[in-house]
Motif scaffolding. Structure first.
Motif, PDB file in Angstrom:
ATOM      1  N   GLU A 190       0.840  -1.200   0.000  1.00 51.28           N
ATOM      2  CA  GLU A 190       0.000   0.000   0.000  1.00 51.28           C
ATOM      3  C   GLU A 190       0.873   1.247   0.000  1.00 51.28           C
ATOM      4  OE1 GLU A 190      -3.636   0.210   2.349  1.00 51.28           O
ATOM      5  OE2 GLU A 190      -3.262  -1.866   2.939  1.00 51.28           O
ATOM      6  N   ALA A 191       1.890   1.235   0.849  1.00 53.17           N
ATOM      7  CA  ALA A 191       2.814   2.381   0.866  1.00 53.17           C
ATOM      8  C   ALA A 191       3.479   2.525  -0.505  1.00 53.17           C
ATOM      9  CB  ALA A 191       3.866   2.189   1.955  1.00 53.17           C
ATOM     10  N   ALA A 192       3.847   1.387  -1.106  1.00 56.73           N
ATOM     11  CA  ALA A 192       4.516   1.417  -2.415  1.00 56.73           C
ATOM     12  C   ALA A 192       3.570   1.922  -3.510  1.00 56.73           C
ATOM     13  CB  ALA A 192       5.050   0.028  -2.770  1.00 56.73           C
ATOM     14  N   ALA A 193       2.281   1.560  -3.412  1.00 52.43           N
ATOM     15  CA  ALA A 193       1.308   2.016  -4.423  1.00 52.43           C
ATOM     16  C   ALA A 193       1.184   3.539  -4.387  1.00 52.43           C
ATOM     17  CB  ALA A 193      -0.055   1.362  -4.197  1.00 52.43           C
ATOM     18  N   LEU A 194       1.313   4.119  -3.190  1.00 57.85           N
ATOM     19  CA  LEU A 194       1.239   5.583  -3.108  1.00 57.85           C
ATOM     20  C   LEU A 194       2.528   6.225  -3.627  1.00 57.85           C
ATOM     21  CD1 LEU A 194      -0.704   6.208   0.212  1.00 57.85           C
ATOM     22  CD2 LEU A 194      -1.554   5.753  -2.077  1.00 57.85           C
ATOM     23  N   ALA A 195       3.571   5.422  -3.721  1.00 58.02           N
ATOM     24  CA  ALA A 195       4.822   5.928  -4.300  1.00 58.02           C
ATOM     25  C   ALA A 195       4.880   5.714  -5.809  1.00 58.02           C
ATOM     26  CB  ALA A 195       6.025   5.249  -3.641  1.00 58.02           C
ATOM     27  N   GLY A 197       2.148   4.058  -7.884  1.00 57.92           N
ATOM     28  CA  GLY A 197       0.892   3.879  -8.615  1.00 57.92           C
ATOM     29  C   GLY A 197       0.413   2.441  -8.637  1.00 57.92           C
ATOM     30  N   LYS A 198       1.026   1.625  -9.517  1.00 63.59           N
ATOM     31  CA  LYS A 198       0.613   0.225  -9.621  1.00 63.59           C
ATOM     32  C   LYS A 198       1.820  -0.672  -9.341  1.00 63.59           C
ATOM     33  CE  LYS A 198      -1.153   0.603 -13.795  1.00 63.59           C
ATOM     34  NZ  LYS A 198      -1.867   0.211 -15.042  1.00 63.59           N
ATOM     35  N   VAL A 199       1.690  -1.510  -8.344  1.00 63.52           N
ATOM     36  CA  VAL A 199       2.827  -2.342  -7.920  1.00 63.52           C
ATOM     37  C   VAL A 199       2.365  -3.785  -7.708  1.00 63.52           C
ATOM     38  CG1 VAL A 199       4.111  -0.463  -6.831  1.00 63.52           C
ATOM     39  CG2 VAL A 199       2.387  -1.698  -5.509  1.00 63.52           C
ATOM     40  N   PHE A 200       3.322  -4.705  -7.776  1.00 67.25           N
ATOM     41  CA  PHE A 200       2.990  -6.073  -7.377  1.00 67.25           C
ATOM     42  C   PHE A 200       4.185  -6.710  -6.693  1.00 67.25           C
ATOM     43  CE2 PHE A 200       5.002  -9.078 -10.493  1.00 67.25           C
ATOM     44  CZ  PHE A 200       5.567  -8.154 -11.356  1.00 67.25           C
ATOM     45  N   LEU A 217      -0.718 -24.642   3.314  1.00 66.14           N
ATOM     46  CA  LEU A 217       0.714 -24.783   3.524  1.00 66.14           C
ATOM     47  C   LEU A 217       1.115 -23.819   4.640  1.00 66.14           C
ATOM     48  CD1 LEU A 217       1.945 -24.711  -0.184  1.00 66.14           C
ATOM     49  CD2 LEU A 217       2.076 -26.674   1.354  1.00 66.14           C
ATOM     50  N   ILE A 218       2.239 -24.089   5.274  1.00 71.31           N
ATOM     51  CA  ILE A 218       2.743 -23.192   6.316  1.00 71.31           C
ATOM     52  C   ILE A 218       3.534 -22.061   5.654  1.00 71.31           C
ATOM     53  CG2 ILE A 218       4.194 -23.072   8.392  1.00 71.31           C
ATOM     54  CD1 ILE A 218       1.646 -24.860   8.641  1.00 71.31           C
ATOM     55  N   GLU A 219       4.243 -22.418   4.599  1.00 68.09           N
ATOM     56  CA  GLU A 219       4.983 -21.429   3.797  1.00 68.09           C
ATOM     57  C   GLU A 219       4.421 -21.489   2.387  1.00 68.09           C
ATOM     58  OE1 GLU A 219       9.299 -21.642   4.083  1.00 68.09           O
ATOM     59  OE2 GLU A 219       9.474 -21.235   1.946  1.00 68.09           O
ATOM     60  N   PHE A 220       3.964 -20.372   1.876  1.00 68.94           N
ATOM     61  CA  PHE A 220       3.456 -20.371   0.498  1.00 68.94           C
ATOM     62  C   PHE A 220       3.828 -19.052  -0.166  1.00 68.94           C
ATOM     63  CE2 PHE A 220      -0.175 -17.461   1.023  1.00 68.94           C
ATOM     64  CZ  PHE A 220      -0.355 -17.483   2.404  1.00 68.94           C
ATOM     65  N   TRP A 221       3.741 -19.035  -1.477  1.00 64.76           N
ATOM     66  CA  TRP A 221       4.080 -17.819  -2.232  1.00 64.76           C
ATOM     67  C   TRP A 221       2.811 -17.072  -2.589  1.00 64.76           C
ATOM     68  CZ3 TRP A 221       8.896 -16.253  -4.922  1.00 64.76           C
ATOM     69  CH2 TRP A 221      10.024 -16.806  -4.305  1.00 64.76           C
ATOM     70  N   MET A 222       2.860 -15.761  -2.358  1.00 65.62           N
ATOM     71  CA  MET A 222       1.683 -14.960  -2.669  1.00 65.62           C
ATOM     72  C   MET A 222       2.050 -13.868  -3.659  1.00 65.62           C
ATOM     73  SD  MET A 222      -1.139 -13.059  -0.285  1.00 65.62           S
ATOM     74  CE  MET A 222      -0.491 -13.571   1.254  1.00 65.62           C
ATOM     75  N   MET A 223       1.116 -13.610  -4.551  1.00 67.64           N
ATOM     76  CA  MET A 223       1.268 -12.558  -5.539  1.00 67.64           C
ATOM     77  C   MET A 223       0.327 -11.451  -5.070  1.00 67.64           C
ATOM     78  SD  MET A 223       0.995 -10.986  -8.346  1.00 67.64           S
ATOM     79  CE  MET A 223      -0.731 -11.278  -8.457  1.00 67.64           C
ATOM     80  N   GLU A 224       0.887 -10.280  -4.772  1.00 65.63           N
ATOM     81  CA  GLU A 224       0.060  -9.208  -4.204  1.00 65.63           C
ATOM     82  C   GLU A 224       0.189  -7.888  -4.976  1.00 65.63           C
ATOM     83  OE1 GLU A 224      -0.673  -9.534   0.296  1.00 65.63           O
ATOM     84  OE2 GLU A 224       1.461  -9.979   0.121  1.00 65.63           O
ATOM     85  N   PRO A 225      -0.768  -7.608  -5.861  1.00 67.81           N
ATOM     86  CA  PRO A 225      -0.792  -6.313  -6.528  1.00 67.81           C
ATOM     87  C   PRO A 225      -1.520  -5.294  -5.661  1.00 67.81           C
ATOM     88  CG  PRO A 225      -1.945  -8.003  -7.800  1.00 67.81           C
ATOM     89  CD  PRO A 225      -1.790  -8.501  -6.417  1.00 67.81           C
ATOM     90  N   HIS A 397      -7.673   3.183  -2.914  1.00 65.91           N
ATOM     91  CA  HIS A 397      -6.791   2.173  -3.515  1.00 65.91           C
ATOM     92  C   HIS A 397      -7.258   0.776  -3.110  1.00 65.91           C
ATOM     93  CE1 HIS A 397      -4.915   3.123   0.385  1.00 65.91           C
ATOM     94  NE2 HIS A 397      -4.341   1.918   0.368  1.00 65.91           N
ATOM     95  N   SER A 398      -6.896  -0.179  -3.958  1.00 66.73           N
ATOM     96  CA  SER A 398      -7.355  -1.555  -3.777  1.00 66.73           C
ATOM     97  C   SER A 398      -6.240  -2.516  -4.123  1.00 66.73           C
ATOM     98  CB  SER A 398      -8.549  -1.853  -4.708  1.00 66.73           C
ATOM     99  OG  SER A 398      -9.601  -0.959  -4.468  1.00 66.73           O
ATOM    100  N   GLY A 399      -6.374  -3.732  -3.665  1.00 67.29           N
ATOM    101  CA  GLY A 399      -5.374  -4.740  -3.985  1.00 67.29           C
ATOM    102  C   GLY A 399      -5.883  -6.116  -3.629  1.00 67.29           C
ATOM    103  N   PHE A 400      -5.059  -7.087  -3.930  1.00 61.43           N
ATOM    104  CA  PHE A 400      -5.470  -8.463  -3.641  1.00 61.43           C
ATOM    105  C   PHE A 400      -4.259  -9.370  -3.503  1.00 61.43           C
ATOM    106  CE2 PHE A 400      -5.445  -8.030  -8.278  1.00 61.43           C
ATOM    107  CZ  PHE A 400      -4.883  -9.209  -8.736  1.00 61.43           C
ATOM    108  N   GLY A 401      -4.496 -10.574  -3.014  1.00 61.58           N
ATOM    109  CA  GLY A 401      -3.422 -11.555  -2.891  1.00 61.58           C
ATOM    110  C   GLY A 401      -3.871 -12.883  -3.475  1.00 61.58           C
TER     111      GLY A 401
END
Ligand code: 4AD
Ligand code: MG
Length: 432
Positions: A190-195, A197-200, A217-225, A397-401
């Motif tokens: 969120e902080a990065a999006a304000l810097a 615009g669009k980040v992932f 899973l205990i450890e998993f990979w997430m994609m977060e835009p 602003h909005s985002g998802f994982g």
């Protein structure tokens, strides 16, 4: 002489080449031996003819050990019966590393045994197929977001904050402070999006969750835009387009892998349609109650039987919109049309794979956010920096994982999430 990979075989038909391979299996009769070979890019067979290589080498071929590594010299030929359509007629070979008593034999093994030997199980053609699909989802993700001018931002893994609640944290020492392994990079994004615009982001996340299900899973990979100046509707449109893009690319680029896993392509084609169906949380509760689920009422979170029923009802990935605020994290924006709920959505995959995406519009009012942090019992001092996102030039602003491994399990059509990670961390499993 050129050393090639098996995948390059179509360009070398009729030519003599070198291949570095491992022996997955073999069989032989009086004058001919079939060596099943693997080199990481593909699987195909090598043929050894006694008349061609002489008695000594033929005898050596017959006695090769499963999973020994080989340098093979031979001529590439077409072979319509093989998966790839090619084979190699072997002229000569050399054993590079022998392999005595390889523990995973062609007979059936139980899951625990295979998980204990995960470092070797990865060599199987089934695991190869799953990892190819995983790789394609990663590749297509970078393509999708780069094509749309998103900037990749890497949030920290050691953090002091707990966006998704304090119960599932891995604690660790950070000199004389306490730190946690990241559950989600969202607050930083969120902080990065304000810097920018669009980040992932795309990286590992950790949940000390005592769940032992086929989805956790205990450890998993997430994609977060995270997107500045996107309301929740705009975020939903991006999510459905992204998921359809992933399915399209897996169909187009992983045909052999899907075939090996017996994944029905027509079923996957159906998932490339947009827009995805949407249902309000409140209507989803009603749908369940009307269909015999008497174990759920307004205000409850869905269990996996509920999610499975809803997704199968639509036969496509479906958005469940606007959950009660009491069952969602502190950062979600209140739904102005029904203030009992927040502007969020979970995307539920069909066929029982459950939630693959969780997202929302974010609260961007300073006083409301401050009150939320306090209401959720979080330490205001630790979130002071995050509050700045509502203080200096805040915008809607909005985002998802999206959980990578859930998506891999779904598109591969496999039963359990443990096979989607090369070395999965599961409850009570830290090795190999
Ligand atoms: O719904 P979650 O917990 O959402 C977040 O962490 C948000 N901060 C994301 C955001 O808005 N930036 O997790 C998001 C997704 C889930 O939909 C699921 O696909 C996956 O991460 N996930 C898991 N995958 C495997 N094992 C687990 N224990 C998972 N927990 C969540
Ligand atoms: Mg969620």
């Amino acid at each position: 002489m050129e050393t090639i990979t098996m995948k390059q075989a179509p360009d070398f038909v009729g030519q003599e080449v070198m291949i570095d391979a491992w022996l997955t299996n073999k069989r032989s009769s009086g004058k001919i031996a079939f060596l099943q070979l693997r080199d990481g890019t593909a699987f195909f067979q090598g043929i050894v003819l006694k008349a061609e290589v002489g008695d000594e080498l033929f005898d050596q071929a017959k006695h090769l050990n499963q999973e020994c590594s080989l340098k093979v010299r031979g001529i590439i030929q077409e072979d319509s019966r093989s998966e790839l359509g090619y084979e190699v007629l072997i002229k000569d070979f050399e054993v590079i590393g022998d392999s005595q008593d390889y523990p995973i034999t062609p007979k059936e093994h139980g899951t625990d045994f295979l998980m204990d030997h995960r470092h070797l199980w990865l060599r199987s053609s089934r695991q190869h197929a799953i990892m190819q699909i995983r790789n394609e989802i990663i590749r297509a993700t970078y393509q999708f977001f780069n094509d749309r001018d998103f900037i990749k931002i890497d949030p920290p893994i050691l953090t002091g904050s707990a966006p998704e609640g304090t119960t599932e944290l891995f604690k660790t020492e950070y000199f004389d402070e306490e730190a946690y392994l990241s559950q989600s990079g969202q607050l930083y994004m969120e902080a990065a999006a304000l810097a920018f615009g669009k980040v992932f982001s795309f990286g590992p996340t950790f949940r000390a969750e005592k769940s032992k299900t086929r989805r956790h899973l205990i450890e998993f990979w997430m994609m977060e835009p995270e997107m500045a100046n996107y309301d929740h509707q705009a975020s939903l449109a991006l999510q459905e387009e992204y998921v359809a893009f992933l399915v399209r690319n897996v169909i187009d680029h992983c045909q052999l892998a899907l075939k090996r896993l017996d994944r029905d392509i027509a079923t996957l084609e159906n998932y490339t349609k947009t827009p995805s169906p949407r249902i309000e949380y409140t209507d989803a509760i009603q749908l369940l109650q009307d269909n015999g689920f008497d174990d759920i009422e307004w205000g409850d979170d869905f269990g996996s039987p509920h999610e499975t029923y809803i997704a199968n009802h639509f036969d496509q990935p479906v958005f469940i919109l606007n959950y009660p605020k009491t069952i969602k994290p502190f950062y979600m924006k209140i739904n102005p049309e029904d203030p009992r709920t927040v502007l969020c959505a979970d995307m539920i995959a069909p066929e029982g794979y459950g939630e693959i995406i969780g997202g929302s519009e974010r609260e961007n009012d300073y006083e409301t956010m401050k009150a939320n942090i306090e209401k959720f019992g979080l330490d205001l001092a630790a979130y002071q920096w995050y509050l700045d996102t509502t203080k200096y030039g805040s915008v809607p602003h909005s985002g998802f994982g999206m959980g990578l491994e859930r998506c891999v399990a779904w598109l591969s059509g496999i039963e359990h999430i443990r096979e989607t990670s090369p070395f999965p961390r599961l409850l009570n499993r830290l090795y190999p």
